[in-house]
Motif scaffolding. Sequence first.
Motif, PDB file in Angstrom:
ATOM      1  N   LEU A  63      64.800  -7.979 -52.497  1.00 25.20           N
ATOM      2  CA  LEU A  63      63.712  -7.266 -51.827  1.00 25.20           C
ATOM      3  C   LEU A  63      63.932  -7.260 -50.320  1.00 25.20           C
ATOM      4  N   ALA A  64      64.388  -8.392 -49.789  1.00 24.34           N
ATOM      5  CA  ALA A  64      64.676  -8.459 -48.350  1.00 24.34           C
ATOM      6  C   ALA A  64      65.773  -7.472 -47.975  1.00 24.34           C
ATOM      7  N   ALA A  65      66.771  -7.334 -48.856  1.00 26.73           N
ATOM      8  CA  ALA A  65      67.856  -6.385 -48.599  1.00 26.73           C
ATOM      9  C   ALA A  65      67.330  -4.949 -48.620  1.00 26.73           C
ATOM     10  N   ALA A  66      66.407  -4.654 -49.518  1.00 26.81           N
ATOM     11  CA  ALA A  66      65.828  -3.312 -49.599  1.00 26.81           C
ATOM     12  C   ALA A  66      65.044  -2.987 -48.332  1.00 26.81           C
ATOM     13  N   LEU A  67      64.228  -3.938 -47.878  1.00 27.02           N
ATOM     14  CA  LEU A  67      63.457  -3.715 -46.651  1.00 27.02           C
ATOM     15  C   LEU A  67      64.379  -3.595 -45.442  1.00 27.02           C
ATOM     16  N   LEU A 111      73.725  -3.872 -50.116  1.00 31.61           N
ATOM     17  CA  LEU A 111      74.517  -4.483 -51.181  1.00 31.61           C
ATOM     18  C   LEU A 111      74.578  -6.004 -51.093  1.00 31.61           C
ATOM     19  N   GLY A 112      74.010  -6.556 -50.032  1.00 32.79           N
ATOM     20  CA  GLY A 112      74.048  -8.002 -49.870  1.00 32.79           C
ATOM     21  C   GLY A 112      75.383  -8.518 -49.378  1.00 32.79           C
ATOM     22  N   PRO A 135      69.288  -9.855 -39.117  1.00 33.94           N
ATOM     23  CA  PRO A 135      68.645  -9.639 -37.806  1.00 33.94           C
ATOM     24  C   PRO A 135      69.643  -9.276 -36.715  1.00 33.94           C
ATOM     25  N   ARG A 136      70.809  -9.913 -36.743  1.00 33.61           N
ATOM     26  CA  ARG A 136      71.828  -9.602 -35.727  1.00 33.61           C
ATOM     27  C   ARG A 136      72.318  -8.168 -35.872  1.00 33.61           C
ATOM     28  N   LEU A 137      72.530  -7.713 -37.103  1.00 33.26           N
ATOM     29  CA  LEU A 137      73.003  -6.350 -37.333  1.00 33.26           C
ATOM     30  C   LEU A 137      71.951  -5.324 -36.921  1.00 33.26           C
ATOM     31  N   LEU A 138      70.687  -5.605 -37.218  1.00 35.71           N
ATOM     32  CA  LEU A 138      69.612  -4.698 -36.810  1.00 35.71           C
ATOM     33  C   LEU A 138      69.492  -4.655 -35.288  1.00 35.71           C
TER      34      LEU A 138
END
Length: 266
Positions: A141-145, A224-225, A233-236
């Motif tokens: 779910l975290a990956a989807a968000l 895809l995890g 957070p770093r990527l965002l």
Amino acid sequence: MPSAVRRYRCMMAIQARTSLVYRANYLMNVVAVIFQVYLLRILWTAVYQGRPEVAGVSLGMMITYATFANVQTWVTSPWEFSLIPPRVREGQIAGDLTRPMSFTTQIHARQVGRALATAPFVVATLPLAVLVGGGRAPASLAAALGYVLSMVLAYLVSAMLSVLVGMIAFWTMETTGIFVIYRVVFMFFSGAIVPLWFMPDGLRLVAEALPFQAVTYVPLAIYLGHAATADVPRLLALQALWVVLLWLGGRLLWSRAMHRVVIQGG
């Protein structure tokens, strides 16, 4: 502020209606995306040659990546990459400069309108692409968000790139060749053709230093995890940083481009 929002919405609506006039182009894009997904499924299946994993990536994950990458690219990097060159070439910029909105704001509004016109076709295409190619649910779910938020930032990065590259039209009227070269570079370094996890270390470092991977690779790595939860957070933040830097670059280039405006036509 309400007046500015209304103007922005009107500009979006104008471009959306203009784009929807050419529905046949959208239908051809649907066929092209489905065909590309099918070919990539055959290609990656042959590359894996029955092996369950390559470099820690399963065939199912790779096919999902290829499927979603093609659909994403349709939205974030359409074939008519920038809306600026035709407006400069045909002299439409003369009217643009008289409107009570900055030229770059108008272009961004038009880009959003084009994306909104494309969205229904993308939604209809995605199930077909998954059926023909392959797909899997997000890793969590975290990956989807994270993916949803990352896709918003990916679109903004692409939009800023479109404005920045499109302003080349103020220095040269013929931009076709430049855009073809740009698209090849973008498709490769964004990870739309080959994911960054398969690139040699040196080439991957180059790709990670460019903004292109923030458009395709980063959202899918989160979905895809493949990107660790702690790295999301770093990527965002990296995507957001590219949005700001490219926006500032666009403002700087526009301040120079205004001195190059030549109105074409009679």
